[in-house]
Write an enzyme that holds these catalytic residues in place. Structure first.
Site, PDB file in Angstrom:
ATOM      1  CE  LYS A 202      -3.879  -2.106  -0.439  1.00 26.73           C
ATOM      2  NZ  LYS A 202      -4.408  -3.058   0.477  1.00 26.73           N
TER       3      LYS A 202
HETATM    4  C1  LIG Z   1      -5.584  -4.082   0.813  1.00 28.99           C
HETATM    5  C2  LIG Z   1      -7.062  -3.844   0.903  1.00 28.99           C
HETATM    6  C3  LIG Z   1      -7.802  -4.086   2.069  1.00 28.99           C
HETATM    7  C4  LIG Z   1      -7.241  -4.839   3.250  1.00 28.99           C
HETATM    8  O1  LIG Z   1      -6.123  -4.272   3.794  1.00 28.99           O
HETATM    9  P1  LIG Z   1      -5.266  -5.118   4.874  1.00 28.99           P
HETATM   10  O2  LIG Z   1      -4.471  -4.077   5.572  1.00 28.99           O
HETATM   11  O3  LIG Z   1      -4.440  -6.084   4.096  1.00 28.99           O
HETATM   12  O4  LIG Z   1      -6.239  -5.792   5.771  1.00 28.99           O
HETATM   13  C5  LIG Z   1      -9.129  -3.693   2.121  1.00 28.99           C
HETATM   14  N1  LIG Z   1      -9.725  -3.113   1.064  1.00 28.99           N
HETATM   15  C6  LIG Z   1      -9.066  -2.889  -0.094  1.00 28.99           C
HETATM   16  C7  LIG Z   1      -9.777  -2.220  -1.216  1.00 28.99           C
HETATM   17  C8  LIG Z   1      -7.720  -3.270  -0.214  1.00 28.99           C
HETATM   18  O5  LIG Z   1      -7.074  -3.091  -1.382  1.00 28.99           O
END
Ligand SMILES: *Cc1c(COP(=O)(O)O)cnc(C)c1O
Length: 409
Positions: A202
């Site tokens: 991210k």
């Molecule tokens: C990555 C992601 C999540 C989950 O994030 P985590 O930190 O891995 O739990 C939720 N929603 C979207 C749209 C994502 O891309």
């Protein structure tokens, strides 16, 4: 490296263009000495789990976003679950979300015992379509869970107006959306609650981690307790002089807290967030410029009222004018040493949702069509302008070699 390129012969009629000598991964995190030294400091401090560094990260994040509260958790998934839990989503309730999202967005609704109601996206930004949200409202609807897909904010004015008309909550899935803004206001402060992701891929990372933001005192208080077993930390102050070993369970809580090890990364990543964002914007601008001559590709659009976080750069293939499909295109890019990904396989296409809720592929035709065409190109601060140029050249080369003739069809 003296010679970064090798000329590779190609049996297509298009003249060979240089191919990268090394594979360009879809993503690489940006970690430097700041994170490494902070992590060592934490290891030496004797305090590893949630503590002073998590609190510091929370304060800095809340200030950065402009939210009253930021509560650190061990994933965005945990954060979304806590947000739904804090507003009281439970069995019999419905939560409307977009089919064009990751597994976690709808799984947390199910974890609350509620029903995820999947609706289609808008054709341009691929964010949730407010008209379909309105049409999906029932007396059981408890919340709307918009996803700021790729880092482009949803149509929040319309979504908030619908929510207010029906007296329901809005929880933002802001996993892609740091630091996005809508009409000058940061994502994460628009709805009742929001959850960000610090997963390795991210926009900023703590390895694994997440943050819930809200301006609501009551929700913040619930989440602060429920992320750590539902323990009321101040109970001893109210009742006794026994000391800090005493606690009271006020709710059957979760184990969703962040640790100071993760926060050590977060503190330094957040400091670099504006710089990261500027790099992402620059790479996106180069892509938009470099790929705009290609009629065979639909590029992402940006609405004028938003600041795009550019988590992803999803292109869509105009399949009518190409002789190859999306999967082959990805394989050809891999042969050009370019890593890609697909965001997302719409939720309503997955076996669970089809079998349990009876969704059919055509229920969300825009998401289905987007899925068949979409490819996420690499986009991250560690990329050089040469890397972006390599991707543009590779896409251009593949398009040129696989154009469908307009005359002969
Ligand atoms: C990555 C992601 C999540 C989950 O994030 P985590 O930190 O891995 O739990 C939720 N929603 C979207 C749209 C994502 O891309």
């Amino acid at each position: 490296m003296a010679n970064q390129y090798e000329i590779v012969s190609d049996d297509s009629t298009v003249c060979a263009s240089p191919r990268r000598s090394s594979f360009l991964p879809f993503h690489r995190p940006s970690i430097d000495d700041g994170e490494i030294e902070e992590m060592i400091d934490t290891l030496r401090s004797g305090w590893l789990t949630m503590g002073p560094k998590t609190l510091r990260f929370e304060e800095q994040f809340a200030r950065y976003i402009g939210a009253k509260y930021a509560l650190a958790v061990n994933s965005c998934t945990a954060g979304l679950h806590l947000a739904l839990n804090a507003i009281g989503v439970g069995p019999g309730d419905e939560v409307i979300t977009c089919t064009f999202t990751f597994a976690a967005t709808a799984a947390v609704i199910l974890h609350c015992g509620a029903r995820p109601v999947l609706v289609d996206c808008l054709p341009d930004t691929l964010t949730i379509d407010p008209a379909q949200v309105e049409a999906a409202i029932t007396p059981r609807t408890k919340a709307i869970l918009p996803v700021h897909f790729a880092g482009h904010p949803c149509e929040m004015a319309e979504i908030l107006a619908i929510a207010s008309r029906h007296n329901i909550s809005v929880i933002e899935d802001a996993a892609h959306a740091l630091p996005a803004a809508y009409h000058g206001q940061r994502v994460g402060t628009l709805g009742d609650l929001a959850a960000f992701s610090f997963y390795a891929g991210k926009n900023i990372t703590t390895g694994e981690g997440g943050m819930v933001t809200t301006n609501n005192d009551e929700y913040a208080d619930r989440i602060a307790q429920r992320r750590l077993h539902g323990i009321s930390r101040d109970a001893w102050k109210r009742y006794t002089d026994q000391g800090s070993w005493y606690y009271e369970i006020t709710y059957p809580g979760f184990k969703y807290n962040m640790t100071d090890l993760n926060a050590s990364l977060g503190i330094h990543q957040l400091r670099k967030c504006d710089r990261f964002h500027a790099k992402r914007q620059r790479c996106a601008a180069l892509y938009l410029e470099g790929l705009s001559p290609l009629d065979e590709i639909t590029l992402p659009t940006v609405q004028p009222e938003v600041e795009h976080a550019w988590h992803l750069f999803p292109i869509r293939l105009n399949l009518e004018s190409l002789t190859v499909g999306r999967d082959s295109f990805i394989e050809l890019l891999r042969q050009e040493k370019i890593g890609t990904s697909v965001h997302f396989i719409p939720l309503h296409m997955h076996p669970y949702y089809r079998q349990v809720f009876g969704y059919r592929l055509q229920d969300c035709p825009r998401a289905l069509s987007a899925f068949e065409r979409i490819i996420s190109l690499p986009l991250y601060p560690e990329m050089t302008e040469e890397d972006v140029g390599d991707v543009v050249r590779a896409v251009t080369k593949i398009v040129a070699a696989h154009q469908r003739s307009a005359i002969h069809g």
